[in-house]
Each structure stands twice: as structure tokens, then as C-alpha cells.
Design an enzyme around this catalytic site. Structure first.
Site, PDB file in Angstrom:
ATOM      1  N   HIS A 183       0.818  -1.223   0.000  1.00  0.00           N
ATOM      2  CA  HIS A 183       0.000   0.000   0.000  1.00  0.00           C
ATOM      3  C   HIS A 183       0.847   1.268   0.000  1.00  0.00           C
ATOM      4  CE1 HIS A 183      -4.081  -1.775   0.793  1.00  0.00           C
ATOM      5  NE2 HIS A 183      -3.304  -2.809   1.055  1.00  0.00           N
ATOM      6  N   ASP A 399       3.577   9.457  -0.781  1.00  0.00           N
ATOM      7  CA  ASP A 399       2.388   8.694  -0.393  1.00  0.00           C
ATOM      8  C   ASP A 399       2.173   7.570  -1.395  1.00  0.00           C
ATOM      9  OD1 ASP A 399       0.122   8.217   1.181  1.00  0.00           O
ATOM     10  OD2 ASP A 399      -0.454  10.321   1.180  1.00  0.00           O
TER      11      ASP A 399
HETATM   12  P1  ADQ Z   1      -2.929   6.247   4.824  1.00  0.00           P
HETATM   13  O1  ADQ Z   1      -1.515   6.652   5.025  1.00  0.00           O
HETATM   14  O2  ADQ Z   1      -3.748   6.099   6.047  1.00  0.00           O
HETATM   15  O3  ADQ Z   1      -3.042   4.907   3.951  1.00  0.00           O
HETATM   16  P2  ADQ Z   1      -4.782   7.762   2.968  1.00  0.00           P
HETATM   17  O4  ADQ Z   1      -4.778   7.005   1.691  1.00  0.00           O
HETATM   18  O5  ADQ Z   1      -4.796   9.232   2.802  1.00  0.00           O
HETATM   19  O6  ADQ Z   1      -3.530   7.422   3.869  1.00  0.00           O
HETATM   20  O7  ADQ Z   1      -6.049   7.347   3.812  1.00  0.00           O
HETATM   21  C1  ADQ Z   1      -6.389   8.019   5.002  1.00  0.00           C
HETATM   22  C2  ADQ Z   1      -7.839   7.703   5.346  1.00  0.00           C
HETATM   23  O8  ADQ Z   1      -8.120   8.217   6.649  1.00  0.00           O
HETATM   24  C3  ADQ Z   1      -8.821   8.362   4.385  1.00  0.00           C
HETATM   25  O9  ADQ Z   1      -9.824   7.440   4.056  1.00  0.00           O
HETATM   26  C4  ADQ Z   1      -9.408   9.528   5.193  1.00  0.00           C
HETATM   27  O10 ADQ Z   1     -10.741   9.833   4.901  1.00  0.00           O
HETATM   28  C5  ADQ Z   1      -9.296   9.011   6.617  1.00  0.00           C
HETATM   29  N1  ADQ Z   1      -9.141  10.140   7.553  1.00  0.00           N
HETATM   30  C6  ADQ Z   1      -8.117  10.983   7.602  1.00  0.00           C
HETATM   31  N2  ADQ Z   1      -8.320  11.913   8.564  1.00  0.00           N
HETATM   32  C7  ADQ Z   1      -9.503  11.628   9.135  1.00  0.00           C
HETATM   33  C8  ADQ Z   1     -10.265  12.208  10.214  1.00  0.00           C
HETATM   34  N3  ADQ Z   1      -9.838  13.254  10.930  1.00  0.00           N
HETATM   35  N4  ADQ Z   1     -11.431  11.625  10.535  1.00  0.00           N
HETATM   36  C9  ADQ Z   1     -11.870  10.543   9.843  1.00  0.00           C
HETATM   37  N5  ADQ Z   1     -11.204   9.961   8.829  1.00  0.00           N
HETATM   38  C10 ADQ Z   1     -10.035  10.496   8.488  1.00  0.00           C
HETATM   39  C11 ADQ Z   1      -2.113   3.981   3.352  1.00  0.00           C
HETATM   40  C12 ADQ Z   1      -1.065   4.603   2.427  1.00  0.00           C
HETATM   41  C13 ADQ Z   1      -1.756   5.450   1.361  1.00  0.00           C
HETATM   42  C14 ADQ Z   1      -2.760   4.579   0.591  1.00  0.00           C
HETATM   43  C15 ADQ Z   1      -3.677   3.833   1.546  1.00  0.00           C
HETATM   44  C16 ADQ Z   1      -4.530   2.793   0.822  1.00  0.00           C
HETATM   45  O11 ADQ Z   1      -0.153   5.407   3.180  1.00  0.00           O
HETATM   46  O12 ADQ Z   1      -0.804   5.990   0.459  1.00  0.00           O
HETATM   47  O13 ADQ Z   1      -3.542   5.414  -0.244  1.00  0.00           O
HETATM   48  O14 ADQ Z   1      -2.929   3.122   2.539  1.00  0.00           O
HETATM   49  O15 ADQ Z   1      -3.727   1.905   0.097  1.00  0.00           O
END
Ligand code: ADQ
Length: 517
Positions: A183, A399
Site C-alpha cells: 500500500h 504517499d
Molecule cells: P494512509 O496513510 O492512512 O493509507 P490515505 O490514503 O490518505 O492514507 O487514507 C487516510 C484515510 O483516513 C482516508 O480514508 C481519510 O478519509 C481518513 N481520515 C483521515 N483523517 C480523518 C479524520 N480526521 N477523521 C476521519 N477519517 C479520516 C495507506 C497509504 C496510502 C494509501 C492507503 C490505501 O499510506 O498511500 O492510499 O494506505 O492503500
């Protein structure tokens, strides 16, 4: 809640075993308290949404650590059995001793693989005891799996915590078809080569039958490392950038290597955005901010997300474009994460200082430039904020993909709004044309891109957002799961799912980034 998906399962499924998903953490949290009944809280992420229906249809199984201490293992198991009845698939915990959790989770994953794979090698601590803990934990996972798999089951391992699990399974004589998806990004050779266990990690990865990356760049980095470290070349016909699946020969077997950009459940977000209460909440948020232009960022608390750089860019924008003072406001929503790790506590303090400094320099009666929320919010509330904002500022330093960029676009009430996106997010490989791409380290560049976003003519914004939305709608998380499972040789997909997993030609077209609005 586990969300039912629109995926259809074929009536005539070929004979095939179960789908066994493995991740470091189970997709649930179990609250154990001395005086209350134990509760299971399901995670509501895109991964669970995508995989739950596939697991349910095949009475699948999810294996992972529940996050609890070993002493609570019996209560956790009982809670999981109860939860499995409604979920429609089984969940099995891997029990880890406290010392291994520290060496593996706080050490190996958080101080070695996570920073290294995000190009932040100066944050690494290559303590050999961390590596040893990772080997013990992977072996523990392999033992649990070896006791429950049947020969026809497909094992799908997720993410950077368990890079070597496939090899540990082989060592235990588990010869099932086994696939792996990373991921997070895979670093370029000059960074990866710093890893003291680079040979071991690469060789162990080759134990999988299919290795999936988020982007072509990640796969290219991996293949180059394989070539440089293990002198293994991939077999391709044509240019690497346009070939969805390449092969590497290892120990008389063929390992397939592909890239599968993960996505979101587009319909879930767009349907939430259309709910009257969510629309009303978006209006309330917009009115409360009392500005012409609202900018939003949403992140897990993590140093890879570039939050301090971003706040500096917002301050710089106000300095370079004073006409935007009192016209623009920036909302930064941060969900607490890894609070047991010192770096994350320091990062929180740094963000809070920068917010205070910026507001101290620019705020006026009735107007605050930066609003910072440090808490998790519900999906409905999140969508209301996305819908209320005009611009999303998604500027991670690096990312794997970044789902927030996709969630913002899917939550727009119409085809309007601007996505300002880091060129170092995996999502940039899909959206380099319709998004405004920025270098997150270039504070002036991000400040100027924000001003450009504000000034962008409505037709241009509509054109770009329309492209983004149609791309994300078409290549949603179900498409991602189907494409991966198809390449992994999973026979349980319906004909509709197989075509949703896309033909080689469709993926080729996508690799070439030809957008169809
Ligand atoms: P993450 O590093 O967690 O995932 P991301 O893909 O941005 O990063 O996902 C974050 C999730 O958390 C999103 O669904 C977002 O809506 C949720 N979120 C963030 N802040 C929030 C808040 N305050 N309240 C509720 N929800 C919140 C890892 C990798 C990424 C990759 C994903 C999936 O680092 O690059 O995209 O896995 O493979």
C-alpha cells in the site's frame, strides 16, 4: 459498519478454496473493559468495503493482530467469533507477545520500513533487534496460517509489515497460491540499498506468486532493485511503463509483478454527499467560515503527509497575495495516529505551534486563516467538509496513493472544485493532467498554486473536476480488488467482476493516461 457492495457473485462459481486476507491489524478494534461487555468496532475503510463482499461470498477469512495484549486473547477470540456470524466471514487473531509488538511494530515497521519506503532514511534506526522481532512476528503469522489454510485457498497478504510472510509460509511447507499488495511506495534503489537486510527482503518477496504495487513508478523501483541487488531481470515485451504485468523467474517459478492503483468506493461518497442532512451540514460549515474560498486538508497524523510544510505554504500565500486576506480560510483536519510513537507526538506539537504562529500573524476580528481539528470525524461529517470546501490541498511528501484526493472529488456536490496535489502522491500518476500538481517542499510553488486555484475560471474548474470524477468513478475500489484478484488467479469472480477487473487493453490505456470524460 461493513458496507454491502454492489459486486455480484456468479451463480456458477468454479471450485475454489477460500480467500484468506492477511494484514498486520484485523479490520476491527476490540474494546475490552473490566466492567462493560466487550465490543467489536469494525473499521470503515475502503479496503474493508472492497474485500468484505468477496470474503463473504466465499466464506473467507481475515487474519491479523487485534491490537490487544496477549492476556486478553481468549476474550478477543470470543468477540471475533461472535462478530464473524454477522460479518459473513471469519476473523482470526494472531497473538503477539508484548516484546515482539514493541520490536516489530514500534521498531521494524515504524522506525525502518515506513520511513525508508517514504524516502526519509534519516528517520530510520536500523537496530538489528527490530529485524529479529520482525522475523519472529512473521513466523508467528505463518504458524497461525499454516494451521488453518486448505490447499485450494488463495492467501492475499497486505502491506509493508509482512513483506517476508510468503517466504515464512513456504518454509513451513504452505504451498498455496500467495499474493502480496504494497500500500505504500517502493523506494528508488539508492534509498532501498541502505537497508541492511536488502537481500533478505527482496528474496523473500519473490516467494509470492503475485506482487502488486500502487503505481508503475513503485514497480519500476522494485524491479531495478531486484536487478541491482539480486541480479534478477524481469521478462517484458515492450516498454515497462505500458506493460501491466511482468514476470520474474525465481527458483523455477514465475513471479508476476503488477501495479494496481487503489481507490475508494465512489458511490458511497457521492451518495453520502447527496443526503439532505449532509448537504445541510456542508452549508452550515460554509456559512460559519464566512469566506469566499474554503480550502481543506485531511490527514492521518504522520510526518509523510507534509502538514507543517503545508501550513507554511498557506502563511506564505497570505504574504504573497495579501488580497486573499479575509477572503480565504484553510481547514486542516488531522486524525490522531500512532500516539505511542515519540515522533508523532512531536509532530502534533509542531503543527499546533505553526497554526498558532500563522493565526497570530494574520487573524483579524471575525476571521481566522487556519482552523485545525485534531480528532477523528464521522464519514458523514468528513463528506460535508469536503463538499463545503472549494479547494483540496493534498500535499504529502510521499504517499503510496492518498485516498483523500479521491474522496474529495467523489464528495463534490457538482463538477466544481480544484485538487491541488503533491507530485509525490501515487494519485499524481493518475491525475497529472486535471489536478494542479505541486512539489510539497516548494513553499512558494504551493502558495502560488493555491492562488491559481482561487483564480481558475469556472469552466476550467468544471472541466478538470469532471475528468477527475469520471476517472475515480470508473476505477473504483471494486475495480482495484477485481483487477488484483484476476491476476492472482482467483476463480471466484463473476463474469461481470472479471470485466470490471478490466482487460489488458483497458489497463494499457490507463497506463498511458488517456482520460475519457
Ligand atoms: P494512509 O496513510 O492512512 O493509507 P490515505 O490514503 O490518505 O492514507 O487514507 C487516510 C484515510 O483516513 C482516508 O480514508 C481519510 O478519509 C481518513 N481520515 C483521515 N483523517 C480523518 C479524520 N480526521 N477523521 C476521519 N477519517 C479520516 C495507506 C497509504 C496510502 C494509501 C492507503 C490505501 O499510506 O498511500 O492510499 O494506505 O492503500
Amino acid at each position: 459498519m461493513l458496507v454491502q457492495s454492489p459486486i455480484m457473485i456468479s451463480d456458477t462459481q468454479p471450485t475454489q478454496g477460500r480467500l484468506i486476507c492477511v494484514s498486520n491489524r484485523l479490520p476491527v478494534t476490540i474494546r475490552i473493559s473490566p466492567d462493560q461487555p466487550d465490543t467489536v468496532i469494525p473499521s470503515a475503510g475502503g479496503l474493508v468495503t472492497a474485500l468484505a463482499p468477496v470474503l463473504r461470498a466465499r466464506k473467507g477469512h481475515w487474519i491479523g493482530w487485534a491490537g490487544n495484549v496477549a492476556a486478553d486473547a481468549d476474550r478477543v477470540s470470543a468477540a471475533l467469533v461472535e462478530f464473524s456470524k454477522d460479518a459473513g466471514f471469519d476473523l482470526t487473531q494472531v497473538i503477539l507477545p508484548k516484546d515482539d509488538v514493541e520490536g516489530f511494530y514500534l521498531g521494524y515497521t515504524n522506525r525502518i520500513i515506513w520511513p525508508l519506503f517514504h524516502d526519509l532514511q534519516s528517520r530510520c534506526n536500523f537496530d538489528p533487534s527490530y529485524w529479529e522481532a520482525s522475523q519472529r512476528v512473521e513466523t508467528t503469522f505463518a504458524t497461525v496460517l499454516s494451521n488453518l489454510v486448505n490447499s485450494e485457498d488463495l492467501i492475499w497478504v497486505h502491506d509493508y509489515h509482512l513483506l517476508g510472510l510468503g517466504a515464512k509460509l513456504q518454509a513451513k511447507g504452505v504451498l498455496n497460491r500467495c499474493a502480496f499488495f504494497l500500500h505504500i511506495p517502493f523506494p528508488a534503489p539508492d534509498i532501498f540499498l541502505k537497508l541492511p537486510w536488502r537481500n533478505e527482503v527482496l528474496s523473500e518477496l519473490l516467494a509470492y506468486d503475485l506482487i502488486g504495487f500502487q503505481t508503475e513508478r513503485d514497480r519500476r523501483n522494485f524491479l531495478t532493485c531486484l536487478d541491482e541487488v539480486l541480479h534478477k531481470k524481469s521478462t517484458i515485451n515492450g516498454s515497462l511503463a505500458t506493460v501491466p504485468l511482468v514476470s520474474v523467474q525465481h527458483n523455477e517459478k514465475t513471479v508476476k509483478v503488477g501495479y494496481y492503483p487503489i481507490s475508494i468506493d465512489y458511490n458511497e461518497f457521492s451518495e453520502l454527499a447527496a443526503l439532505p442532512e449532509v448537504k445541510q451540514r456542508a452549508i452550515e460549515v460554509g456559512e460559519a467560515m464566512k469566506v469566499a474560498h474554503l480550502v481543506i486538508s485531511v490527514d492521518r497524523l504522520d510526518y509523510t503527509k507534509g502538514i507543517p510544510h503545508r501550513i507554511r505554504a498557506v502563511a506564505r500565500m497570505l504574504e504573497l497575495f495579501p488580497e486573499l486576506i479575509e477572503q480565504i480560510a484553510f481547514i486542516q483536519i488531522v486524525v490522531p495516529s500512532r500516539e505511542d510513537v515519540t515522533e508523532y507526538r512531536d509532530l502534533r506539537a509542531e503543527i499546533e505551534q505553526l497554526v498558532t504562529k500563522t493565526n497570530g500573524a494574520y487573524a483579524k476580528p471575525g476571521w481566522t486563516p487556519v482552523h485545525h481539528f485534531f480528532r477523528s470525524i464521522t464519514r458523514e461529517e468528513l463528506v460535508a467538509y469536503y463538499a463545503a470546501a472549494e479547494i483540496a490541498l493534498v500535499t504529502p511528501l510521499k504517499d503510496g496513493m492518498n485516498l483523500v484526493a479521491k474522496e474529495f472529488c467523489a464528495s463534490r456536490p457538482s463538477s466544481d472544485g480544484v485538487l491541488v496535489l503533491s507530485e509525490f502522491a501515487g494519485a499524481a500518476s493518475e491525475f497529472f493532467e486535471p489536478a494542479l500538481l505541486v512539489n510539497p517542499y516548494d513553499i512558494d510553488g504551493v502558495a502560488r498554486a493555491l492562488a491559481d486555484a482561487v483564480r481558475m475560471p469556472p469552466e476550467e474548474r468544471g472541466r478538470r473536476m469532471g475528468l477527475l470524477q469520471s476517472q475515480i468513478r470508473k476505477y473504483d475500489v471494486h475495480h482495484w480488488a477485481n483487477a488484483f484478484l484476476l491476476d492472482a488467479g482467483w476463480k471466484g469472480l463473476s463474469t461481470a467482476q472479471q470485466s470490471n477487473g478490466s482487460t489488458i487493453w483497458e489497463r494499457l490505456r490507463r497506463a498511458l493516461s488517456v482520460f475519457d470524460a
